[in-house]
Design a protein around this motif. Sequence first.
Motif, PDB file in Angstrom:
ATOM      1  N   ILE A   1     -24.899  31.758  41.808  1.00  0.00           N
ATOM      2  CA  ILE A   1     -25.645  32.832  41.149  1.00  0.00           C
ATOM      3  C   ILE A   1     -26.997  32.345  40.634  1.00  0.00           C
ATOM      4  CG2 ILE A   1     -24.617  32.506  38.850  1.00  0.00           C
ATOM      5  CD1 ILE A   1     -25.331  35.885  40.448  1.00  0.00           C
ATOM      6  N   ARG A   2     -27.097  31.055  40.314  1.00  0.00           N
ATOM      7  CA  ARG A   2     -28.339  30.513  39.759  1.00  0.00           C
ATOM      8  C   ARG A   2     -29.378  30.207  40.827  1.00  0.00           C
ATOM      9  NH1 ARG A   2     -24.544  26.243  37.057  1.00  0.00           N
ATOM     10  NH2 ARG A   2     -23.875  26.508  39.181  1.00  0.00           N
ATOM     11  N   SER A   3     -28.959  30.123  42.095  1.00  0.00           N
ATOM     12  CA  SER A   3     -29.901  29.764  43.160  1.00  0.00           C
ATOM     13  C   SER A   3     -29.621  30.537  44.454  1.00  0.00           C
ATOM     14  CB  SER A   3     -29.842  28.257  43.415  1.00  0.00           C
ATOM     15  OG  SER A   3     -28.532  27.876  43.785  1.00  0.00           O
ATOM     16  N   PHE A   4     -29.200  31.792  44.320  1.00  0.00           N
ATOM     17  CA  PHE A   4     -28.854  32.574  45.510  1.00  0.00           C
ATOM     18  C   PHE A   4     -30.032  32.760  46.452  1.00  0.00           C
ATOM     19  CE2 PHE A   4     -30.290  35.706  42.469  1.00  0.00           C
ATOM     20  CZ  PHE A   4     -31.076  36.555  43.241  1.00  0.00           C
ATOM     21  N   ASP A   5     -31.253  32.698  45.924  1.00  0.00           N
ATOM     22  CA  ASP A   5     -32.431  32.890  46.758  1.00  0.00           C
ATOM     23  C   ASP A   5     -32.632  31.748  47.758  1.00  0.00           C
ATOM     24  OD1 ASP A   5     -32.919  31.295  44.491  1.00  0.00           O
ATOM     25  OD2 ASP A   5     -35.064  31.674  44.580  1.00  0.00           O
ATOM     26  N   ARG A   6     -31.926  30.651  47.589  1.00  0.00           N
ATOM     27  CA  ARG A   6     -31.993  29.529  48.536  1.00  0.00           C
ATOM     28  C   ARG A   6     -30.987  29.663  49.688  1.00  0.00           C
ATOM     29  NH1 ARG A   6     -31.628  25.102  44.035  1.00  0.00           N
ATOM     30  NH2 ARG A   6     -33.358  25.806  42.763  1.00  0.00           N
ATOM     31  N   GLY A   7     -30.197  30.709  49.651  1.00  0.00           N
ATOM     32  CA  GLY A   7     -29.225  30.937  50.705  1.00  0.00           C
ATOM     33  C   GLY A   7     -27.834  30.500  50.303  1.00  0.00           C
ATOM     34  N   PRO A   8     -26.857  30.781  51.162  1.00  0.00           N
ATOM     35  CA  PRO A   8     -25.471  30.457  50.833  1.00  0.00           C
ATOM     36  C   PRO A   8     -25.216  28.951  50.902  1.00  0.00           C
ATOM     37  CG  PRO A   8     -25.606  31.280  53.060  1.00  0.00           C
ATOM     38  CD  PRO A   8     -26.986  31.414  52.470  1.00  0.00           C
ATOM     39  N   PHE A   9     -24.288  28.483  50.082  1.00  0.00           N
ATOM     40  CA  PHE A   9     -23.885  27.081  50.174  1.00  0.00           C
ATOM     41  C   PHE A   9     -22.689  26.913  51.096  1.00  0.00           C
ATOM     42  CE2 PHE A   9     -21.632  28.561  46.375  1.00  0.00           C
ATOM     43  CZ  PHE A   9     -20.340  28.116  46.610  1.00  0.00           C
ATOM     44  N   SER A  10     -22.001  28.018  51.430  1.00  0.00           N
ATOM     45  CA  SER A  10     -20.913  27.996  52.419  1.00  0.00           C
ATOM     46  C   SER A  10     -20.917  29.306  53.182  1.00  0.00           C
ATOM     47  CB  SER A  10     -19.545  27.836  51.753  1.00  0.00           C
ATOM     48  OG  SER A  10     -19.343  26.537  51.311  1.00  0.00           O
ATOM     49  N   THR A  11     -20.647  29.203  54.471  1.00  0.00           N
ATOM     50  CA  THR A  11     -20.522  30.383  55.324  1.00  0.00           C
ATOM     51  C   THR A  11     -19.261  30.242  56.152  1.00  0.00           C
ATOM     52  OG1 THR A  11     -22.912  30.666  55.468  1.00  0.00           O
ATOM     53  CG2 THR A  11     -21.595  31.742  57.171  1.00  0.00           C
ATOM     54  N   PHE A  12     -18.421  31.279  56.143  1.00  0.00           N
ATOM     55  CA  PHE A  12     -17.172  31.279  56.889  1.00  0.00           C
ATOM     56  C   PHE A  12     -17.207  32.408  57.910  1.00  0.00           C
ATOM     57  CE2 PHE A  12     -15.727  30.237  52.396  1.00  0.00           C
ATOM     58  CZ  PHE A  12     -15.867  28.873  52.563  1.00  0.00           C
ATOM     59  N   LYS A  13     -16.894  32.081  59.151  1.00  0.00           N
ATOM     60  CA  LYS A  13     -16.829  33.090  60.216  1.00  0.00           C
ATOM     61  C   LYS A  13     -15.439  33.715  60.202  1.00  0.00           C
ATOM     62  CE  LYS A  13     -18.203  34.174  64.813  1.00  0.00           C
ATOM     63  NZ  LYS A  13     -18.310  35.599  64.605  1.00  0.00           N
ATOM     64  N   MET A  14     -15.399  35.027  60.203  1.00  0.00           N
ATOM     65  CA  MET A  14     -14.147  35.767  60.226  1.00  0.00           C
ATOM     66  C   MET A  14     -13.885  36.277  61.643  1.00  0.00           C
ATOM     67  SD  MET A  14     -12.855  36.000  57.084  1.00  0.00           S
ATOM     68  CE  MET A  14     -13.191  34.251  57.056  1.00  0.00           C
ATOM     69  N   PRO A  15     -12.622  36.532  61.981  1.00  0.00           N
ATOM     70  CA  PRO A  15     -12.341  37.135  63.295  1.00  0.00           C
ATOM     71  C   PRO A  15     -13.043  38.485  63.395  1.00  0.00           C
ATOM     72  CG  PRO A  15     -10.312  36.450  62.208  1.00  0.00           C
ATOM     73  CD  PRO A  15     -11.415  36.308  61.214  1.00  0.00           C
ATOM     74  N   TYR A  16     -13.717  38.702  64.496  1.00  0.00           N
ATOM     75  CA  TYR A  16     -14.482  39.934  64.656  1.00  0.00           C
ATOM     76  C   TYR A  16     -13.749  40.887  65.584  1.00  0.00           C
ATOM     77  CZ  TYR A  16     -18.157  43.198  65.861  1.00  0.00           C
ATOM     78  OH  TYR A  16     -18.882  44.345  66.057  1.00  0.00           O
ATOM     79  N   GLU A  17     -13.655  42.143  65.156  1.00  0.00           N
ATOM     80  CA  GLU A  17     -13.115  43.209  65.987  1.00  0.00           C
ATOM     81  C   GLU A  17     -14.148  44.322  66.008  1.00  0.00           C
ATOM     82  OE1 GLU A  17      -9.124  44.411  65.034  1.00  0.00           O
ATOM     83  OE2 GLU A  17      -8.680  42.403  64.268  1.00  0.00           O
ATOM     84  N   ARG A  18     -14.544  44.699  67.189  1.00  0.00           N
ATOM     85  CA  ARG A  18     -15.597  45.705  67.357  1.00  0.00           C
ATOM     86  C   ARG A  18     -15.270  46.964  66.558  1.00  0.00           C
ATOM     87  NH1 ARG A  18     -19.688  46.331  71.168  1.00  0.00           N
ATOM     88  NH2 ARG A  18     -20.284  48.493  71.487  1.00  0.00           N
ATOM     89  N   GLY A  19     -16.277  47.468  65.845  1.00  0.00           N
ATOM     90  CA  GLY A  19     -16.113  48.698  65.085  1.00  0.00           C
ATOM     91  C   GLY A  19     -15.479  48.514  63.715  1.00  0.00           C
ATOM     92  N   THR A  20     -15.190  47.282  63.339  1.00  0.00           N
ATOM     93  CA  THR A  20     -14.556  46.997  62.051  1.00  0.00           C
ATOM     94  C   THR A  20     -15.571  46.415  61.091  1.00  0.00           C
ATOM     95  OG1 THR A  20     -12.420  46.571  63.089  1.00  0.00           O
ATOM     96  CG2 THR A  20     -12.760  45.631  60.921  1.00  0.00           C
ATOM     97  N   GLU A  21     -15.468  46.795  59.834  1.00  0.00           N
ATOM     98  CA  GLU A  21     -16.317  46.232  58.795  1.00  0.00           C
ATOM     99  C   GLU A  21     -15.454  45.742  57.651  1.00  0.00           C
ATOM    100  OE1 GLU A  21     -18.912  49.404  57.652  1.00  0.00           O
ATOM    101  OE2 GLU A  21     -20.283  49.033  59.312  1.00  0.00           O
ATOM    102  N   LEU A  22     -16.006  44.866  56.837  1.00  0.00           N
ATOM    103  CA  LEU A  22     -15.340  44.471  55.603  1.00  0.00           C
ATOM    104  C   LEU A  22     -15.580  45.583  54.595  1.00  0.00           C
ATOM    105  CD1 LEU A  22     -16.384  40.710  55.376  1.00  0.00           C
ATOM    106  CD2 LEU A  22     -14.381  41.719  56.468  1.00  0.00           C
TER     107      LEU A  22
END
Length: 124
Positions: A62-83
């Motif tokens: 929260i203190r440095s979000f403008d620098r980008g994420p510190f972790s990124t996780f790829k989730m299984p993708y299914e066409r037409g689905t959103e979180l």
Amino acid sequence: MSPIDDTFISGAMDRSIRLWDLRSPNCAGLMHVNGRPVAAFDPEGLIFAAGIDAEYLKLYDIRSFDRGPFSTFKMPYERGTELSSISFSPDGKHMLVSTTNGVLRVVDAYNGQIIQNIHGYNNR
């Protein structure tokens, strides 16, 4: 809502994530992302998770979000689905991620591993 102060976070259809302070009418922070976002604070209020479309969970300080994420996780993708939502467990070790196709995912908040898929959830 942040568990430690008067801030909250919102994800919008205009592909933005905004940080707000209840004491101010203007947003305190703005991020533009490449998809429809959902977001949530961790229990300590120092980290927030952002779900982008159905493909990625990203963790920000929260203190440095403008620098980008510190972790990124790829989730299984299914066409037409959103979180559709994200929430952290009370101890901050897991995230519960709901999708628009009836699947809830329990995700390890440290490494992004899917611990369990729960099918049959009706998110309407």
